[in-house]
Design an enzyme around this catalytic site. Structure first.
Site: not given
Length: 651
Positions: A382-385, A437, A480-481, A536, A588, A611
């Site tokens: 995820h790019a923003r992480e 993201r 990641n989906r 992440h 989730y 995370e």
């Protein structure tokens, strides 16, 4: 392209049609659908596409007309939204085990005080008298108030922030087109000198310095709330679906779980009024997101960067977040300085043509002459992480430049580390949108094969990219989906079929060159890869499969045992608390996630998602001052996972 109703001249219409014919000739649009409907009076907007046809997307209309239309809607008795969402309260089960008897866990040296993650001046609590039960006494107006809160807001304004954000900027297009042309010619002529590139001031410009084309989050607020009833969750999900441009959810709404969302100033007052009306208490975590972005990654003086490069041969320092090319330069440095220990390999190309690089760290075969079990670590999916990529490079630094400290660890396991799994998105967060993201792909909705899913880098890609940008298409897929494990199953949730959504799963599983490259490498090397770990942020969790179901894998207790020992090792460093549990329960439900695929399809026994910091005070904007403490504690936990994974049976 902006169009003003009632003022469209014959010249403008001719120009638009001519542009459309040129695009049709290039094969980018369907020539049979080139027609322009009459633009309503007192309306301005943008010409966008839906499928292969054009239509008019308004920005605003005369408020008196909207008010009249709204009053007519009320008098007609139009009912509000009726969608339902079911959320189930879950309980996380963990297995607690002391790590004190594990004498192989390295002693932890504490010393860096953990930075405070609360800003008292920016935090404000809003108290409301909400009930904690599911009685609907407070919500009778929901079914009978005639129109939804969204319609009431639009009675006074019609603001399409996304259309405005995609507004035509001739200077911006020319400026970026020149950049693409320079990159294209540079690929033909040869690459620039890396050392000179590192010292270019433009290379270090953060997103706040990137010019008129960057997205500004001025006066956007990060708000935290916890829905207490299923009805409140239902309201938030409706908000998420109806306001994808002005309300960005950083965590998914769930009953009795923290929900963080970024709200645009355009809709901020309406959102707060709505929350108070529905008795949903909220707290402001960040009052101006752009200020947080500006201060997250302080610039380093050019002279200091040169000194660091001269003294150590590379510019990595883990006191700031670094760009993709700088990270790639560090990988090259490790390969050249430690050829007996490090191998660098490109496992593919990103959508925009960047190398997907992995670093392999190995001291050779084991004492029996057999290949050692490996651990795979990827970051930045995820790019923003940003913190995940910074931690991955820190782990590389420890394993390679300080390998003498970890000889026992290297004797039992090999390491495969991919510090930037989504390089296109990662670069985009540095130059255009800090909170991006997804990947940066564009897909032809009518294509069935992978060959149409990727545009080759160069001039044609630039033309295609800006054509689609100009006419309103959405870019990117949530990597990641996108893995082929219960991909896109709507009943599970956690992924979207909307190309404009942050969790868009893509037109098909493995539609992205990045996810295909990772999956192919893992499948080719699965015989020796014993552990899969994806980094992440944020929320300080160590997640075990599964994400797509609440059913637990057969070796769940073993996975939890390792995770709990890693949690204890993390806590020893800076007393940071992590939670451990199944992804579907603790976070989730999701589909198409990499860790589920790694375990279920690639057959990698130990699969985890970590995370990292924090728990929401900064969220994705964790300050650079927290890179080192985060990296140190994470490295302590990763060592536990790697060693225990290597020592366990393969089945």
């Amino acid at each position: 392209m902006p169009i003003c109703g009632g003022t469209m001249t014959r010249t403008t219409t001719t120009l638009l049609l001519a542009t459309g014919l040129l695009l049709a000739a290039a094969g980018l649009v369907d020539a049979s659908r080139l027609s322009l409907s009459k633009v309503p009076k007192n309306m301005s907007g943008y010409l966008v596409t839906k499928g292969s046809g054009f239509y008019f997307k308004p920005i605003y209309v005369d408020e008196r007309e909207i008010a009249a239309r709204f009053n007519k809607t009320i008098s007609s008795g139009l009912s509000g939204p009726t969608g339902t969402t079911s959320t189930t309260t879950t309980t996380t089960t963990t297995t607690t085990s002391s790590a004190s008897d594990e004498n192989w866990i390295d002693d932890i040296i504490s010393g860096l005080a953990e930075d405070s993650t609360e800003d008292d001046e920016n935090e404000r609590n809003v108290d409301v008298d909400g009930d904690d039960d599911d009685d609907d006494d407070d919500y009778e107006d929901y079914e009978d108030d005639g129109v939804s809160w969204l319609d009431r807001r639009r009675s006074t304004t019609w603001l399409m922030s996304k259309a405005r954000a995609r507004g035509f900027s001739f200077f911006g297009i020319v400026e970026s087109a020149v950049g693409y042309l320079g990159k294209f010619l540079g690929n033909i002529i040869g690459s620039e000198d890396d050392e000179d590139y590192f010292f270019e001031d433009d290379f270090y410009d953060d997103v706040q310095d990137s010019g008129k084309n960057s997205v500004s989050y001025k006066d956007h607020q990060l708000i935290r709330l916890t829905p207490k009833t299923k009805r409140q969750v239902k309201y938030l999900i409706e908000m998420k679906d109806n306001e994808p441009d002005d309300v960005k959810f950083w965590t998914s709404p769930a009953k009795n779980k923290v929900t963080d969302m970024v709200v645009s100033p355009i809709i901020l007052n309406d959102i707060k009024s709505f929350l108070r009306e529905k008795k949903i208490a909220y707290t402001i975590l960040i009052s101006d997101l752009q200020k947080a972005i500006t201060t997250q990654n302080p610039r380093m003086p050019k002279q200091r960067r040169q000194e660091i490069y001269s003294s150590q041969g590379h510019s990595m320092d883990w006191k700031r977040y670094h760009r993709y090319k700088e990270i790639m330069g560090y990988l090259d440095y490790l390969k050249e300085k430690y050829p007996h220990l490090v191998e660098i390999e490109s496992i593919g190309k990103s959508f925009e043509g960047r190398d997907l690089m992995v670093a392999k760290i190995s001291t050779g075969v084991d004492k029996n002459g057999e290949p050692k079990p490996s651990i795979w670590i990827d970051a930045g999916m995820h790019a923003r992480e940003w913190i995940s990529t910074a931690v991955a490079t820190y782990i590389l630094n420890q394993l390679v430049e300080k390998h003498d400290n970890y000889t026992r660890l290297l004797d039992v396991t090999d390491w495969i580390i991919m510090p930037v799994a989504n390089p296109d998105g990662y670069e985009y967060t540095h130059t255009h949108d800090r909170l991006w993201r997804k990947t940066r792909s564009t897909h032809d909705a009518s294509s069935d094969g992978y060959e149409n899913a990727r545009q080759a880098p160069g001039l044609f890609h630039m033309l295609s990219h800006y054509t689609k940008w100009l006419f309103g298409s959405c870019e990117g897929v949530d990597a990641n989906r996108n893995f082929n494990i219960h991909w896109g199953e709507e009943k599970v949730g956690g992924a979207s079929s909307d190309p404009c959504h942050d969790t868009y799963a893509g037109p098909r599983a493995f539609s992205e060159p990045e996810t295909r490259a990772i999956s192919e490498f893992l499948m080719e090397n699965r015989k020796n890869i014993r552990t899969y770990l994806t980094l992440h942020s944020y929320s300080q969790m160590l997640l075990v499969p599964w994400g797509f179901t609440r059913t637990r894998p057969a070796d769940f207790n073993e996975l939890m045992n390792i995770a709990n020992k890693a949690k204890q090792a993390i806590h020893k460093v800076h007393k940071t608390e992590y939670r451990v549990g199944p992804a579907a329960e603790l976070l989730y439900p999701t589909t198409g996630s990499s860790d589920d695929w790694a375990k279920a399809v690639a057959g990698i026994k130990h699969a985890y998602t970590m995370e990292l910091r924090d728990r929401g005070a900064y969220g994705f904007l964790l300050p650079a001052s927290q890179i080192m403490p985060t990296a140190r504690e994470t490295w302590a936990g990763v060592r536990v996972i790697a060693r225990m994974g290597a020592n366990s049976s393969a089945n």
